[in-house]
Every structure is written in structure tokens, then in C-alpha cells.
Design an enzyme around this catalytic site. Structure first.
Site, PDB file in Angstrom:
ATOM      1  N   ARG A 108      33.483  72.535  -4.401  1.00  0.00           N
ATOM      2  CA  ARG A 108      32.174  72.867  -3.847  1.00  0.00           C
ATOM      3  C   ARG A 108      32.236  73.650  -2.530  1.00  0.00           C
ATOM      4  NH1 ARG A 108      27.833  70.104  -4.980  1.00  0.00           N
ATOM      5  NH2 ARG A 108      28.914  68.145  -5.386  1.00  0.00           N
TER       6      ARG A 108
ATOM      7  N   MET B 270      36.649  75.634  -9.396  1.00  0.00           N
ATOM      8  CA  MET B 270      35.760  74.625  -8.835  1.00  0.00           C
ATOM      9  C   MET B 270      36.261  74.135  -7.476  1.00  0.00           C
ATOM     10  SD  MET B 270      34.223  71.522 -11.006  1.00  0.00           S
ATOM     11  CE  MET B 270      32.624  71.895 -11.674  1.00  0.00           C
TER      12      MET B 270
ATOM     13  N   LYS C  99      37.692  59.760  -3.977  1.00  0.00           N
ATOM     14  CA  LYS C  99      37.784  60.540  -5.213  1.00  0.00           C
ATOM     15  C   LYS C  99      37.237  61.934  -4.992  1.00  0.00           C
ATOM     16  CE  LYS C  99      34.384  61.575  -6.931  1.00  0.00           C
ATOM     17  NZ  LYS C  99      33.046  61.959  -7.418  1.00  0.00           N
ATOM     18  N   THR C 100      37.760  62.929  -5.553  1.00  0.00           N
ATOM     19  CA  THR C 100      37.173  64.250  -5.792  1.00  0.00           C
ATOM     20  C   THR C 100      38.274  65.249  -6.102  1.00  0.00           C
ATOM     21  OG1 THR C 100      35.843  66.100  -5.016  1.00  0.00           O
ATOM     22  CG2 THR C 100      37.019  64.938  -3.297  1.00  0.00           C
TER      23      THR C 100
ATOM     24  N   ARG D 245      24.806  60.946  -9.747  1.00  0.00           N
ATOM     25  CA  ARG D 245      24.747  61.409  -8.358  1.00  0.00           C
ATOM     26  C   ARG D 245      23.596  60.795  -7.570  1.00  0.00           C
ATOM     27  NH1 ARG D 245      28.437  65.090  -6.984  1.00  0.00           N
ATOM     28  NH2 ARG D 245      29.309  66.480  -8.551  1.00  0.00           N
TER      29      ARG D 245
ATOM     30  N   ASP E 216      30.508  62.152   0.341  1.00  0.00           N
ATOM     31  CA  ASP E 216      29.114  61.700   0.403  1.00  0.00           C
ATOM     32  C   ASP E 216      28.978  60.258  -0.101  1.00  0.00           C
ATOM     33  OD1 ASP E 216      28.032  64.014   1.474  1.00  0.00           O
ATOM     34  OD2 ASP E 216      27.790  64.952  -0.478  1.00  0.00           O
TER      35      ASP E 216
ATOM     36  N   GLY F 282      30.961  63.634  -9.121  1.00  0.00           N
ATOM     37  CA  GLY F 282      31.679  64.408 -10.145  1.00  0.00           C
ATOM     38  C   GLY F 282      32.894  63.675 -10.682  1.00  0.00           C
TER      39      GLY F 282
ATOM     40  N   ASP G 244      38.005  68.175  -5.559  1.00  0.00           N
ATOM     41  CA  ASP G 244      37.926  69.225  -4.532  1.00  0.00           C
ATOM     42  C   ASP G 244      39.027  69.090  -3.481  1.00  0.00           C
ATOM     43  OD1 ASP G 244      35.688  69.763  -5.945  1.00  0.00           O
ATOM     44  OD2 ASP G 244      34.269  69.561  -4.293  1.00  0.00           O
TER      45      ASP G 244
HETATM   46  P1  FBP Z   1      32.387  65.369  -6.209  1.00  0.00           P
HETATM   47  O1  FBP Z   1      32.412  65.898  -4.810  1.00  0.00           O
HETATM   48  O2  FBP Z   1      31.270  64.450  -6.487  1.00  0.00           O
HETATM   49  O3  FBP Z   1      33.710  64.799  -6.598  1.00  0.00           O
HETATM   50  O4  FBP Z   1      32.176  66.591  -7.200  1.00  0.00           O
HETATM   51  C1  FBP Z   1      32.931  67.727  -7.091  1.00  0.00           C
HETATM   52  C2  FBP Z   1      32.546  68.783  -8.062  1.00  0.00           C
HETATM   53  O5  FBP Z   1      33.443  68.809  -9.152  1.00  0.00           O
HETATM   54  C3  FBP Z   1      32.517  70.135  -7.345  1.00  0.00           C
HETATM   55  O6  FBP Z   1      33.746  70.762  -7.398  1.00  0.00           O
HETATM   56  C4  FBP Z   1      31.432  70.870  -8.063  1.00  0.00           C
HETATM   57  O7  FBP Z   1      30.805  71.792  -7.224  1.00  0.00           O
HETATM   58  C5  FBP Z   1      30.479  69.779  -8.437  1.00  0.00           C
HETATM   59  O8  FBP Z   1      31.241  68.610  -8.583  1.00  0.00           O
HETATM   60  C6  FBP Z   1      29.714  70.064  -9.687  1.00  0.00           C
HETATM   61  O9  FBP Z   1      28.982  68.945 -10.010  1.00  0.00           O
HETATM   62  P2  FBP Z   1      27.870  68.884 -11.132  1.00  0.00           P
HETATM   63  O10 FBP Z   1      28.579  69.090 -12.416  1.00  0.00           O
HETATM   64  O11 FBP Z   1      27.264  67.545 -10.977  1.00  0.00           O
HETATM   65  O12 FBP Z   1      26.926  69.986 -10.817  1.00  0.00           O
END
Ligand code: FBP
Length: 552
Positions: free
Chosen positions: A253, A251, A203-204, A146, A177, A82, A206
């Protein structure tokens, strides 16, 4: 024709991100700590990572640069997963760090995430191209994806593509991941005699890739400040219009760091914290009742409005929904081949038939769209929870409960009108705050020094970021030190442990001590937009989460 850019973007081009003192002055040396090991599952991890296990933590301290190559090297970057504000500055930091050491070095970008490395889609980065993206949001410079390089064929293909480009290091910019995947790739390459090394960058948005070594994942700061600006605006609208309850899903996850940080910044009436829901084994109906209690109390005080924050990951922390998701994961893992041939209805019926009685009941009670989401997994085995409309589900359950109370002659002062919002994509590509612009550039510059040092299987870190940048310390932590074994797609898998909100941690305790007051009184705080120009106490603020964690 040159692409038009905004006035702010034009002005931000001139911003020079700060670096830790040792890196800024170019006088540093590599300091290696004692051999490291993970906190748990040591034997299993040692067995899976025999070539990269046990490496020492690295710090770049003041010195004269021994242990780093000045020869030209080829390096590639990958943006994985993300989007998070500051990704372009990581790449700019890598680029400057590599080119400064030797202008003949080359920097490539694999396109659209790890898939670019598997399929050999790349571009060479140049001064002009990198300059276009300095201090900007987004991952559009080389795009993200991804994909995951995990099968023997994918790993082999990466190895061949890296060799063809003569890469000494690949830098993977990603979350837990992706950094785990970086460790898998590093191990594969080292064990197979490749000279290409792999370094990760945390990075994230979250905020859950943090631990005793890594104090923050980049992007969390900007994303939370962007959402908090909007939440503050909504709070002000709520107390101006005095007629709506706003249910805002945020947001993130799994962990509730984003929701908690936004609550600390804006002081809403309610903020649910998934980790607390799990710890207290709170059921969905108990959550609904607790929301209704606040709505009734406020209505009795003449306030038929309010703001509620809901973390995206909530469904997975509610005991009965979590059990259902785990059972579905096992079925998807074990019966993948059978399920691949089925259409949506057949898949739904097959999975329902295999679930335990209670899980089948829970699953059946959800709207069809949410059922479909719960049967989906990304390449890392995660449920795409951003697609579950929890805010709408809660509005409907709260509304039903209020109707039931009214039918019993209670809650007569309540006038419930609710609006649902989901804030996620609005913040992931925002222009990085000064904090993220500096932090990301420093992470990238550190990754460049790790590449020059020829180390592999590490995630870079920059510490002391709650202090001015001249006190920051750059370094790196071996990925194997952060791993533990977890069930993924029905199999035990090495992964970096996600940092969840700690209920005995300073940020949660600060929130918990004040939330009852915030529930009934209007204690709203309006943070306003991120500022880039002006006094440091406005422009260089860290998140409240980091400030409270560091106060400890
Ligand atoms: P990453 O863990 O890859 O940084 O992504 C986080 C995130 O923004 C989460 O908060 C969210 O659940 C997810 O990506 C949504 O991703 P996508 O838009 O690929 O469904």
C-alpha cells in the site's frame, strides 16, 4: 464428503514448524524490561492510553515458567485486514500453546475480522478443524475483514461479547492499523474494568510493520518469493521473445519493501522506489523520462525488451498527487455528512470545487476510474491504491513520450511494445514458505504465552529469525511504544509508524549500487518456485532484505 486437497497440501500437513528454543523445550520465564515510551508524541499518547502506557518490553527466556497460568482459559483470535501467508499457522500456534498448557482451555475464532467481535459471530476451534489448516495459505479458516472497533458503541459491544464468552484474551492478527486498534481496545477494556486482555500479532505482506523490536511482519517472505518467481519467469520470457517491455506493479500500500525485495531477488532493468521519488521530489514526467532513457539505451544496444517494477504506493509519493490526496482526505473528513448524500458525479464536482487550483488540475488530469479510487477511503482512512492502474498509466505516458521523441527524429531504434501486470492477490494467500510457517507458528505460540501471562496492549515479536530457529527469541513489545500521532481523516490520530524503505539502509544501498548495470545489461536472476523439501540453503532462505539488514 471430505474436501479434496493437493498432494503438496497433504505432504505439508506433516510439517512441524520450528519454535524458539525456550518455547520448544517448554522451559521459559517472563523477563520484563524497563518501562517503555514512544519515540515521539509522548504526552499525547500518554493522555490517550493512560492505563496501558509505559509498560515494559517482555522477553521469554530460559527458565521454569513462573508468572504463567496453568488454569483453563478462554482465548479468541481475529484475523484483521489483508491476507498474508502464514495466518493459519499463527492460529495453530495459539491453539497448541493454549491447549498444551491446559487441554480444558478453549480457543474461539471471531469470524470475518473485527466485525465478528462487534457482532458476536464466532466459532469454537477444535483439533480436527485446526489440523485442516496447518501450514496452508489463506485466511479462510475464520476469514478476515477490515472493520474497526472504534466507536463507543462498537467498543461496548466487544466488551459485552468478550464477557459472554468468558475470554481472558483476544489475539488480533493484523498490520499497523489493526495493532493500533488492538491498543485502543486494550486501553478501553482495562480502563472500563474488563478482565479481557488484548494482544496483537504483526502481519502484512507489505513488510512495513517492523521497527527496532519487530524485525519482520509475517507474509512478506512468502509473498515476495511468490512474486519473484513470477517476475523471474517474465524476465526469462522477455529475453526469449525479445519484443516486450513488461511493466509490473507490485502490491504494498505505501512502502516499497515488496518492490525492493523482488528487485533484489530478480535484478530487473528498472525498479522504482517510492521513498526515493519522494525524497528527490521527482515529478511524474521525470519518472517517465527516466524510464524512456533506459528504453532508448537498451534499444541502441539492440534490446527492445525489459522488465520494470512499480510499487503500488507510488502515486502517493509523487509530490503533486500526494498533495491532492491529502486535500481530498481533509474534505472527506470535514464534509463527510454532506458527501454521504451525494452520487458519484456530484461528489466529484464538490471535491474538485474545494481543491486548490493545482490539485484540481492534477485530479482532473487522471482517468475517471482513478479519480473515483482517490475519493475512496477504507475504515482506517487509507486510499485503496491497489485499484489505481499505475502500470497502465506509465505505459501510456512512456509510449506518448517515445512518440514525441520519434517525431523529433530521435529514439529511432526503439520499438516499444508493452504489457502491464499487477501482482498482489496472487501472493497474499500462497502456501507459507518454511520461514513464514515457522515464524507464524512461533508468533502464535508466543501470543498464547502472553495470554497465559495475562498481559495486555502488546504486539508479539520473535527476534533473530535470520539465524536457525534455536537462536530465535520470543517476546512482546507494548503497542504504545510504537505509536506516533498522524493526521487521519483530517484528525490527529495515534497510529503505529509505518516503516518505509530507508534510503540509507543496507537493502536500498545494495540495490542503488547495482541498478545502473541491471538497467542496460541482462542480469536477470530466476529464483524459481518456493521449495519446501530439500537442502536448508534452498528451503529456509530469509528475504534478501532481512539478510542485508542483519548484516549491518
Ligand atoms: P494489510 O495492510 O491489511 O496487511 O493489507 C495489505 C494489502 O495487501 C496492501 O498491499 C493492499 O494495498 C491492500 O492490502 C489491498 O487490500 P484490499 O484487497 O482489501 O483492497
Amino acid at each position: 464428503m471430505a474436501r479434496e486437497i493437493s498432494a503438496l497440501q497433504e505432504a505439508r500437513k506433516a510439517y512441524c514448524p520450528k519454535l524458539p528454543k525456550a518455547l520448544a523445550e517448554g522451559k521459559f520465564k517472563l523477563e520484563l524490561g524497563a518501562p517503555s515510551e514512544p519515540k515521539q508524541d509522548k504526552e499525547a499518547i500518554k493522555k490517550l492510553f493512560p492505563s496501558t502506557y509505559g509498560q515494559p518490553v517482555v522477553n521469554f527466556t530460559e527458565g521454569c515458567g513462573e508468572g504463567l497460568t496453568g488454569d483453563p482459559i478462554n482465548v479468541a483470535v481475529i484475523l484483521s485486514g489483508g491476507q498474508a501467508p502464514g495466518g493459519h499457522n499463527v492460529i495453530a500456534g495459539v491453539y497448541d500453546g493454549i491447549k498444551k498448557a491446559n487441554p480444558k482451555s478453549r480457543v474461539y475464532g471471531f469470524l470475518k475480522g473485527p466485525g465478528g467481535a462487534i457482532n458476536n459471530k464466532y466459532m469454537e476451534l477444535t483439533d480436527d478443524y485446526v489440523d485442516l489448516y496447518r501450514n496452508t495459505g489463506g485466511f479462510d479458516m475464520i476469514m478476515s475483514g477490515r472493520d474497526k472497533s472504534e466507536t463507543p458503541e462498537q467498543l461496548k459491544s466487544c466488551d459485552a461479547n468478550f464477557k459472554a464468552l468468558g475470554l481472558s484474551t483476544v489475539i488480533i492478527i493484523g498490520g499497523d492499523d489493526s495493532n493500533t486498534n488492538a491498543a485502543v481496545l486494550a486501553e478501553y477494556l482495562k480502563a472500563n474494568g474488563s478482565s479481557t486482555k488484548v494482544i496483537g500479532v504483526p502481519k502484512t505482506i507489505d513488510g512495513d510493520m517492523k521497527n527496532e523490536e519487530i524485525e519482520a511482519s509475517f507474509g512478506f517472505d512468502t509473498a515476495c518469493k511468490t512474486y519473484s518467481e513470477l517476475i523471474g519467469n517474465i524476465e526469462r520470457d522477455a529475453s526469449s521473445a525479445v519484443k516486450y517491455w513488461h511493466f509490473i506493479k507490485l502490491m504494498g500500500r505505501a512502502a516499497s519493501h515488496v518492490a525492493l525485495e523482488c528487485a533484489l531477488e530478480t535484478q530487473p532493468n528498472i525498479c522504482l522506489i517510492s521513498e526515493e521519488v519522494k525524497a528527490k521530489k521527482t515529478t511524474l514526467s521525470e519518472i517517465v523520462n527516466s524510464i524512456v532513457d533506459v528504453i532508448v539505451k537498451r534499444a541502441e544496444a539492440g534490446k527492445n525488451y525489459g522488465v520494470i517494477l512499480i510499487p503500488e504506493g507510488l502515486p502517493e509519493f509523487i509530490a503533486d498527487i500526494k498533495t491532492t490526496i491529502d486535500e481530498i482526505s481533509d474534505i472527506l473528513g470535514k464534509d463527510a455528512d454532506k458527501l454521504a448524500a451525494m452520487d458519484a458525479d456530484a461528489k466529484n464536482a464538490y471535491v474538485t470545487g474545494k481543491l486548490s487550483e493545482h490539485s484540481a488540475e492534477v485530479f482532473g488530469s487522471l482517468p475517471a476510474a482513478d479519480r473515483a479510487v482517490l475519493m475512496t477511503r477504507d475504515s482506517h482512512g487509507n486510499v485503496p491504491l491497489s485499484q489505481v492502474e499505475t502500470e497502465k498509466l506509465l505505459i501510456s505516458l512512456v509510449s506518448d513520450r517515445i512518440k514525441a521523441l520519434k517525431a523529433e527524429g530521435k529514439a529511432q531504434s526503439v520499438k516499444f511494445k508493452a504489457l502491464g501486470h499487477f501482482m498482489g492477490y496472487e501472493g497474499r494467500c500462497a502456501a507459507p514458505s518454511n520461514y513464514d510457517a515457522d515464524y507464524c507458528y512461533s508468533l502464535g505460540y508466543t501470543a498464547a504465552q502472553m495470554a497465559r501471562a495475562g498481559l495486555t496492549g502488546y504486539t508479539v515479536k520473535v527476534a533473530n529469525t535470520e539465524q536457525p530457529a534455536d537462536k530465535w527469541i520470543a517476546g512482546a513489545v507494548p503497542v504504545t511504544k510504537m505509536l506516533n500521532m498522524e493526521q487521519r481523516k483530517g484528525k490527529p490520530t495515534p497510529v503505529i509508524k509505518k516503516a518505509l524503505v530507508e534510503l540509507d539502509g543496507a537493502p536500498f544501498k545494495y540495490f542503488a549500487a547495482r541498478r545502473d548495470k541491471w538497467a542496460v545489461e541482462d542480469c536477470y536472476v530466476y529464483p524459481g518456485a518456493i521449495q519446501y523439501f530439500g537442502p536448508a540453503e534452498v528451503c529456509d532462505l530469509t528475504t534478501k532484505t532481512l539478510a542485508l539488514e542483519k548484516e549491518r
